[in-house]
Design a protein around this motif. Sequence first.
Motif, mmCIF file in Angstrom:
data_model
loop_
_atom_site.group_PDB
_atom_site.id
_atom_site.type_symbol
_atom_site.label_atom_id
_atom_site.label_comp_id
_atom_site.label_asym_id
_atom_site.label_seq_id
_atom_site.Cartn_x
_atom_site.Cartn_y
_atom_site.Cartn_z
ATOM 1 N N ARG A 79 31.014 38.498 77.644
ATOM 2 C CA ARG A 79 30.383 37.691 76.602
ATOM 3 C C ARG A 79 28.985 38.224 76.279
ATOM 4 O O ARG A 79 28.150 38.391 77.166
ATOM 5 N N ALA A 116 35.061 45.298 81.856
ATOM 6 C CA ALA A 116 35.190 44.612 80.565
ATOM 7 C C ALA A 116 33.805 44.250 80.036
ATOM 8 O O ALA A 116 32.876 44.007 80.801
ATOM 9 N N VAL A 117 33.698 44.190 78.728
ATOM 10 C CA VAL A 117 32.408 43.893 78.102
ATOM 11 C C VAL A 117 31.955 42.479 78.424
ATOM 12 O O VAL A 117 30.812 42.230 78.788
ATOM 13 N N TRP A 131 33.195 49.612 69.013
ATOM 14 C CA TRP A 131 33.246 48.544 70.012
ATOM 15 C C TRP A 131 33.988 47.335 69.431
ATOM 16 O O TRP A 131 33.404 46.283 69.212
ATOM 17 N N PRO A 132 35.312 47.459 69.178
ATOM 18 C CA PRO A 132 36.050 46.354 68.556
ATOM 19 C C PRO A 132 36.107 45.097 69.417
ATOM 20 O O PRO A 132 36.326 43.992 68.917
ATOM 21 N N GLU A 133 35.889 45.253 70.731
ATOM 22 C CA GLU A 133 35.977 44.100 71.627
ATOM 23 C C GLU A 133 34.686 43.287 71.689
ATOM 24 O O GLU A 133 34.641 42.236 72.333
ATOM 25 N N VAL A 134 33.626 43.753 71.020
ATOM 26 C CA VAL A 134 32.332 43.083 71.104
ATOM 27 C C VAL A 134 32.186 42.077 69.963
ATOM 28 O O VAL A 134 32.278 42.420 68.787
ATOM 29 N N ALA A 135 31.945 40.831 70.333
ATOM 30 C CA ALA A 135 31.654 39.773 69.355
ATOM 31 C C ALA A 135 30.345 39.113 69.778
ATOM 32 O O ALA A 135 30.287 38.456 70.820
ATOM 33 N N ARG A 195 31.475 50.722 79.871
ATOM 34 C CA ARG A 195 32.747 51.423 79.657
ATOM 35 C C ARG A 195 32.952 52.503 80.711
ATOM 36 O O ARG A 195 34.069 52.677 81.239
ATOM 37 N N ARG A 232 31.689 47.796 65.076
ATOM 38 C CA ARG A 232 33.021 47.279 65.423
ATOM 39 C C ARG A 232 34.073 48.379 65.456
ATOM 40 O O ARG A 232 35.115 48.218 66.092
#
Length: 298
Positions: A110, A107-108, A129-133, A102, A126
């Motif tokens: 994959r 960008a994070v 870090w809402p963008e992390v899956a 960040r 989440r």
Amino acid sequence: LALREVKVDVVQGRVVTVEPYPVFVPLFRQVPVLQEVTFGVFVPVWPPEEVGEVTSLPVLPPLEAVPAPESAPDWPLVPEMPKEMVGERTTPILGRWLRERRKAGRAVGRVVEVARRGVPPLKADRRKWPEVAVERVRAVEEVGEGKVSFLWTPFALQRSEEREEWVERARRVVEQGGVWAFVDVLPTSMAGHWLYRFFPEVWENEETRTWDGARMYNLLKEAGFEVRLARRSFYQPVRLGVALEMAREREASPQLRVLPEEVYAAGLARLEEVVKEKGEETLTGSEFCLVEVLAERK
């Protein structure tokens, strides 16, 4: 003048082994805090009641029950992951990488975890870090080449018979600028573990079959990674009765299974003699060392 060699972990500030000249070996066998792990090679084993005064190692609660092999990251060496390496909401090693990413305005990408029994799943808060899956796979071969920003493979490298191939596979799937992260045992830095003290042949095997920190660092560098490597040692006393039960479960231990029958029987007899002398409830000192690696593909 009595010492031929002393191995010191400079980073952690601790003596790993002491090796006197042969003529002094009988004298060193009389030192209460030194245990002979193989002929003429001694390791300091601090009693639980004194460990806080002589070492700065984090002290974990005593091991007072036999853990299930399937619930341990590396049974019987590491019964569970230390809480400080698991984290509350975000796995610490992932959290550090996310903050760096960040800060760099990147960008994070994959995030992939190769699942490992006994290891808590990789997690990211989440809310922060809402963008992390986190994607979980069973094998690194399931991941396409050059497609991963953060690859997490805990306790997979050291127990593999194909360590060099593991490094190459990880390099292929991680994108340029991405990282391969993992935590694993470092047997060469944990000669004070109870298993190695009673079965010194296991420690000799482990020294040969696994990588020490320097070799791991150098081979990852040669493969094209920029490496950050940290050793983390933990002191965890174990009840002698629990150690004996674990040693008797030979088939569950890959380290004990490979020993010749007579060697295993001799080690078990040593442990049984100590249990008989001191009692099953007595705590004996033990420690394990984990290496935490963050390797960025250049």
